[in-house]
Design a protein around this motif. Structure first.
Motif, PDB file in Angstrom:
ATOM      1  N   GLU A 120      45.519  36.707  30.977  1.00 51.40           N
ATOM      2  CA  GLU A 120      45.073  35.717  31.959  1.00 51.40           C
ATOM      3  C   GLU A 120      44.495  34.481  31.263  1.00 51.40           C
ATOM      4  O   GLU A 120      44.731  33.350  31.692  1.00 51.40           O
ATOM      5  CB  GLU A 120      44.042  36.328  32.899  1.00 51.40           C
TER       6      GLU A 120
ATOM      7  N   ARG B  87      35.233  35.500  37.196  1.00 63.40           N
ATOM      8  CA  ARG B  87      35.820  35.860  38.487  1.00 63.40           C
ATOM      9  C   ARG B  87      37.004  36.807  38.280  1.00 63.40           C
ATOM     10  O   ARG B  87      37.135  37.815  38.989  1.00 63.40           O
ATOM     11  CB  ARG B  87      36.269  34.606  39.234  1.00 63.40           C
ATOM     12  N   PHE B  88      37.855  36.494  37.306  1.00 61.60           N
ATOM     13  CA  PHE B  88      38.998  37.361  37.038  1.00 61.60           C
ATOM     14  C   PHE B  88      38.529  38.751  36.602  1.00 61.60           C
ATOM     15  O   PHE B  88      39.065  39.768  37.062  1.00 61.60           O
ATOM     16  CB  PHE B  88      39.914  36.737  35.983  1.00 61.60           C
TER      17      PHE B  88
ATOM     18  N   ARG C  62      35.744  40.205  37.436  1.00 62.37           N
ATOM     19  CA  ARG C  62      35.222  40.886  38.638  1.00 62.37           C
ATOM     20  C   ARG C  62      36.365  41.455  39.470  1.00 62.37           C
ATOM     21  O   ARG C  62      36.257  42.563  40.018  1.00 62.37           O
ATOM     22  CB  ARG C  62      34.385  39.923  39.482  1.00 62.37           C
ATOM     23  N   GLU C  63      37.459  40.716  39.586  1.00 62.36           N
ATOM     24  CA  GLU C  63      38.616  41.212  40.340  1.00 62.36           C
ATOM     25  C   GLU C  63      39.167  42.485  39.698  1.00 62.36           C
ATOM     26  O   GLU C  63      39.515  43.439  40.399  1.00 62.36           O
ATOM     27  CB  GLU C  63      39.699  40.137  40.409  1.00 62.36           C
TER      28      GLU C  63
ATOM     29  N   ALA D 281      36.973  45.517  40.332  1.00 62.83           N
ATOM     30  CA  ALA D 281      37.163  46.063  41.677  1.00 62.83           C
ATOM     31  C   ALA D 281      38.391  46.964  41.750  1.00 62.83           C
ATOM     32  O   ALA D 281      38.479  47.833  42.607  1.00 62.83           O
ATOM     33  CB  ALA D 281      37.278  44.929  42.688  1.00 62.83           C
ATOM     34  N   GLU D 282      39.313  46.771  40.807  1.00 63.41           N
ATOM     35  CA  GLU D 282      40.573  47.511  40.827  1.00 63.41           C
ATOM     36  C   GLU D 282      40.614  48.684  39.835  1.00 63.41           C
ATOM     37  O   GLU D 282      41.258  49.698  40.097  1.00 63.41           O
ATOM     38  CB  GLU D 282      41.710  46.541  40.494  1.00 63.41           C
TER      39      GLU D 282
END
Length: 74
Positions: free
Chosen positions: A17, A62-63, A65-66, A69-70
């Motif tokens: 990313e 932010r990436f 954190r995403e 969550a996964e």
């Protein structure tokens, strides 16, 4: 239940990313850490060593954190 990934796998996802964002060029690396947290909280975090005195961009956090969550850390 979340899918589990190793620290190396999580780092690879984040590094991929980072390459998509040339404006994040000051990020030198990604460190996956496993701080002690309650069971209902994500079991890993990402740290971004920088080449200069500035903080990592919010988009990088932010990436991460995403992904937290996964995925859980194995």
């Amino acid at each position: 239940m979340k899918e589990k990934k190793s620290a190396a796998e999580l780092k690879a996802l984040i590094m991929r990313e980072l390459k998509q964002h040339p404006e994040w060029h000051d990020i030198q690396d990604v460190a996956i850490t496993s701080p002690a947290r309650p069971p209902d909280q994500p079991n890993w975090d990402a740290a971004f060593p920088m080449s200069g005195p500035r903080s990592a961009p919010e988009g990088a956090f932010r990436f991460a954190r995403e992904l937290r969550a996964e995925f859980d850390l194995t």
